[in-house]
Design an enzyme around this catalytic site. Sequence first.
Site, PDB file in Angstrom:
ATOM      1  CB  CYS A  61       2.397  44.289  50.645  1.00 54.62           C
ATOM      2  SG  CYS A  61       1.447  45.095  51.567  1.00 54.62           S
ATOM      3  NE  ARG A 137      -0.087  43.026  55.924  1.00 56.21           N
ATOM      4  CZ  ARG A 137       0.534  43.463  55.048  1.00 56.21           C
ATOM      5  NH1 ARG A 137       0.089  42.948  54.084  1.00 56.21           N
ATOM      6  NH2 ARG A 137       1.499  45.020  55.412  1.00 56.21           N
TER       7      ARG A 137
HETATM    8  C1  BEZ Z   1       4.235  46.508  54.078  1.00 56.79           C
HETATM    9  O1  BEZ Z   1       5.539  46.382  54.607  1.00 56.79           O
HETATM   10  O2  BEZ Z   1       3.346  45.674  53.138  1.00 56.79           O
HETATM   11  C2  BEZ Z   1       3.457  47.529  54.218  1.00 56.79           C
HETATM   12  C3  BEZ Z   1       4.457  49.049  54.515  1.00 56.79           C
HETATM   13  C4  BEZ Z   1       3.772  49.708  54.289  1.00 56.79           C
HETATM   14  C5  BEZ Z   1       2.865  50.694  54.324  1.00 56.79           C
HETATM   15  C6  BEZ Z   1       1.667  49.427  54.112  1.00 56.79           C
HETATM   16  C7  BEZ Z   1       1.690  48.079  53.567  1.00 56.79           C
END
Ligand code: BEZ
Length: 228
Positions: A61, A137
């Site tokens: 993210c 997403r």
């Molecule tokens: C991410 O790397 O964006 C992520 C990792 C674990 C849970 C949700 C998002």
Amino acid sequence: MKGFMPENNNCDCETQGFPLIGDQFPEISIHSTHGRLNLPEDLKGHWTVLFSHPADFTPVCTTEFVSFAKHAKDFKEINTQLIGLSIDQVFSHLKWTEWIKEKLDVEIPFPIIADSTGRMGKQLGMIHEKAGSDTVRAVFIMDPEAKIRLILYYPQEIGRNMKEILRAVKALQLSAKEKAAVPANWPENELVGDHVIVPPANTEAEAAKRRGKKDCYDWWLCHREMSK
Ligand code: BEZ
């Protein structure tokens, strides 16, 4: 655009559970890092990319937010606003964007919705039960009349491609301007280059006219240059 676009503007959200392509964006008033957003009013007059992410302070993210921020100017140039969303509280968004500024020297210039109850995410179909209780997403692209024109879903483990999201907005704008469809990989399509696809023939006479014509592979696959 007859031939390519759904013509029904009414939201079937109540029967299908959440809004889909062609529906008006539903009425939602919600808090963001830039204050309260009143949707769909705040969507009107420009194109909008509304994107959800699973959680603040997570690695993929963070790479996405940095990339959205670095492309924010490109979106602005095509009259497009960005809005982020997750089920985190607003103070978490604020701490995370502060961290991004401090550690990565990147300013997040767009609002992030704090959907802490998950109500908006559920209403828009951004929470997919089997993928957990966070928002996936998701990307919703709305036109200046606040009609949903494109929806994408990516899972938690794959970051999105900003260049593709930018291309998608440009392609939607081009399609509206040209009253034509936009091919795969536009503007570098393997068959038609940067041409647009003309709406399919819908009468025998029109089909006959197109057979053997330059810029037609067949009566149902014709293309033309973009207007200047
Ligand atoms: C991410 O790397 O964006 C992520 C990792 C674990 C849970 C949700 C998002």
